[in-house]
Design an enzyme around this catalytic site. Structure first.
Site, PDB file in Angstrom:
ATOM      1  CD  GLU A 118      -2.764  -0.974   2.566  1.00 42.90           C
ATOM      2  OE1 GLU A 118      -2.410  -0.210   3.490  1.00 42.90           O
ATOM      3  OE2 GLU A 118      -3.685  -1.790   2.688  1.00 42.90           O
ATOM      4  CE  LYS A 120       5.014   5.107   6.775  1.00 41.57           C
ATOM      5  NZ  LYS A 120       4.622   6.465   7.103  1.00 41.57           N
ATOM      6  NE  ARG A 159      -3.361   4.300  11.107  1.00 41.60           N
ATOM      7  CZ  ARG A 159      -2.676   3.296  11.660  1.00 41.60           C
ATOM      8  NH1 ARG A 159      -1.403   3.464  11.996  1.00 41.60           N
ATOM      9  NH2 ARG A 159      -3.247   2.133  11.867  1.00 41.60           N
ATOM     10  NE  ARG A 174       1.632   7.229  15.854  1.00 46.29           N
ATOM     11  CZ  ARG A 174       2.379   6.464  16.629  1.00 46.29           C
ATOM     12  NH1 ARG A 174       2.183   5.168  16.683  1.00 46.29           N
ATOM     13  NH2 ARG A 174       3.347   6.968  17.343  1.00 46.29           N
ATOM     14  CG  PHE A 198      -4.663   2.209   5.470  1.00 46.14           C
ATOM     15  CD1 PHE A 198      -4.699   1.526   6.673  1.00 46.14           C
ATOM     16  CD2 PHE A 198      -4.149   3.488   5.445  1.00 46.14           C
ATOM     17  CE1 PHE A 198      -4.242   2.104   7.830  1.00 46.14           C
ATOM     18  CE2 PHE A 198      -3.684   4.091   6.613  1.00 46.14           C
ATOM     19  CZ  PHE A 198      -3.732   3.403   7.805  1.00 46.14           C
ATOM     20  NE  ARG A 225       6.386   1.607  16.822  1.00 47.29           N
ATOM     21  CZ  ARG A 225       6.052   2.491  15.902  1.00 47.29           C
ATOM     22  NH1 ARG A 225       6.089   2.172  14.629  1.00 47.29           N
ATOM     23  NH2 ARG A 225       5.693   3.691  16.245  1.00 47.29           N
TER      24      ARG A 225
END
Length: 508
Positions: free
Chosen positions: A210, A212, A217, A232, A301, A373
């Site tokens: 995708e 970036k 965000r 975020r 997304f 993460r």
DNA sequence: TTCCGACAGTGGGGTCGCAAT
DNA sequence: ATTGCGACCCCACTATCGGAA
């Protein structure tokens, strides 16, 4: 419970290096905290305030009042005073706020004052934040840590989750649900140095690539005709991004949670510099005029909820299907599904040519695992490098105490001298820190303010960075974004370093 | 026994809003 | 008007622990 009890545990946690040892100390305290105070204790011991921010930083705490000798303050009392300070800070008078801060600190021993000052400054530095506290809550409540983590994803705030676990156990944790209108902890991405490396990390399976986008965000919630938008860090920005609310209200479903990015685009579709998007989203005054001048676009997304169905546990590919059914193509982030390295690299070249930041590589099977993460999402960005001269260095804090850490970086001016482009402390190993501290002191030059050590411009260092941005701060009018040290270049003399002209060319 | 994922720590530049100067 | 401060947007990287392999 007294504040001093929490302070003592914090100090024990600081002294303990083993993670399980830290968990043990924290769990022991959670086992004896009352239900009313669990929320506060968990909050303090994971390095945050229940009030989040109260408008008091390190500067306001420079001259604390004389400490008490005996610790008597309870958690409830301290929490109530902090709430009053927040309320006063929100309505004006600095003086009134200062009086309350003085009142608060005057009721504490020096040990408690030091703890609270670090907590307010966001620098607890006890080696335990949410990650360790999750384990402690699990241990103290007898619930599996996976349930604690899951509830945290959905609730977004550990003190509430922890308090529920301590009083209601695993049952209470499993009662947390995604709630439209309350932000979910966002899923984060790890990183890889190249597209090929990212595909390899994904295990050779086909992946989604995708674009970036270098914006902000956003998590958009819609319930009926009400839309709320969160960042975020779960702060609400609905009022700053009316374009987004309108876009979501135009969708055919009215019970939704979507994940995406807002970004300011130029008329030709190329992105504005990040500063422009950030400024637009941060501005609260005269939003109507700003959106005329700098309209925001949104690209989604992921879908966490569509038509009142929670999708977090579904594989990414199924969430994508739901997203594509709900959101028109013009509001979707450009993507490509492939396992072919050559095709992936061509797609990467496309996105960079379009002026965007890079790609996020996503495994098709991963659920929406918030807060972790590197699990299923990997970002890849192009990397620039320059050979720059070290002009000065600053003494480090914490575990870098006594080491010269933060480097001032300069590019060569063809007319003579060097132009500072920013600082970095990133990429340094302990070994390199020790070496450069010793070396810098040999070439120290001129007066020092006790913090910054000026150096003769003799050392060349290779720096990686993400881009060059306009800067009002530095003399050249530009600064490096996310600079980090790759290695020293003992083979290069300062007069062989890159020039400001080279850097300026990168900004255009 | 070795490897590797997750975590905490160390700070970077830019911007806004607010109160004080 | 300008400045200082707090907060938050973007973020990279290393060291360490402890479970997985």
């Amino acid at each position: 419970m007294l504040l001093i009890d929490v302070v003592r545990v914090s100090e024990a946690v600081t002294r303990t290096s083993a993670r399980l040892g830290k968990v043990g100390h924290l769990a022991e305290l959670l086992g004896r905290v009352g239900p009313d105070e669990a929320r506060i204790a968990i909050s303090y011991l994971s390095g945050e305030l229940p009030q989040r921010q109260v408008g008091v930083g390190w500067r306001s705490l420079q001259d604390p009042p004389a400490p008490k000798l005996v610790a008597t303050a309870t958690l409830t009392e301290v929490d109530a005073l902090l709430s009053r300070i927040k309320a006063v800070a929100g309505q004006g008078s600095q003086a009134a706020r200062k009086d309350l801060v003085t009142e608060l600190f005057a009721g504490l021993t020096s040990q408690e004052q030091a703890f609270l000052a670090r907590l307010l400054g966001g620098e607890l530095r006890q080696g335990a934040l949410d990650g360790v506290m999750i384990e402690a809550v699990a241990k103290a409540s007898g619930a599996p840590s996976a349930d604690v983590r899951r509830a945290l994803t959905l609730r977004g705030w550990l003190p509430a989750v922890g308090a529920a676990a301590l009083s209601g156990g695993v049952e209470a944790l499993r009662a947390f649900r995604l709630e439209v209108g309350r932000a979910v902890a966002p899923m984060l991405a790890g990183s890889a140095p190249s597209v090929a490396a990212a595909l390899e990390k994904a295990g050779g399976q086909p992946v989604a690539l995708e674009w970036k986008l270098d914006g902000i965000r956003v998590q958009a919630h819609r319930s009926g005709d009400v839309v709320r938008v969160f960042t975020r860090t779960l702060d609400e920005i609905t009022a700053q991004v009316p374009e987004l609310a309108e876009a979501v209200l135009g969708l055919p479903e009215d019970d939704l949670v979507l994940d995406g990015e807002v970004i300011a685009l130029q008329p030709d579709g190329r992105p504005h510099p990040f500063q422009v998007s950030a400024s637009r989203v941060a501005s609260k005054l005269d939003v109507a005029r700003l959106r005329e001048e700098t309209p925001l676009s949104v690209f989604f997304f992921d879908a966490l909820r569509v038509a009142a169905a929670d999708l977090l546990d579904l594989p990414y590919s199924e969430r994508q299907e739901a997203l594509a059914r709900t959101v028109p193509p013009g509001l979707l982030t450009p993507r490509l599904v492939t396992g072919d390295v050559a095709k992936a690299e061509a797609f990467f070249a496309d996105v960079v040519r379009a002026g965007h930041e890079g790609l996020v590589v996503k495994t098709l099977t991963s659920p929406y695992a918030a807060g972790r993460r590197g699990a299923g999402w990997i970002k890849v960005k192009p990397r620039h490098t320059l050979d720059l001269v070290v002009l000065a260095a600053e003494w480090g804090h914490g575990r870098r105490e006594g080491k010269l850490s933060n480097l001032h970086l300069g590019a060569r001016d063809p007319d003579g001298g060097y132009v500072m482009l920013g600082k970095t402390f990133k990429g340094l190993t302990d070994e390199l820190l020790a070496w450069q501290t010793e070396r810098f002191l040999q070439i120290a030059d001129g007066p020092t303010d006790g913090w910054t050590v000026r150096l003769r411009p003799e050392l060349v260092v290779e720096i990686a960075f993400d881009g060059v941005q306009r800067s009002p701060r530095y003399p050249g009018g530009m600064a490096l974004r996310f600079a980090r040290v790759l290695r020293y270049r003992p083979d290069k003399r300062p007069d062989e370093a890159d020039t400001v002209d080279t850097v300026r060319a990168l900004m255009l």
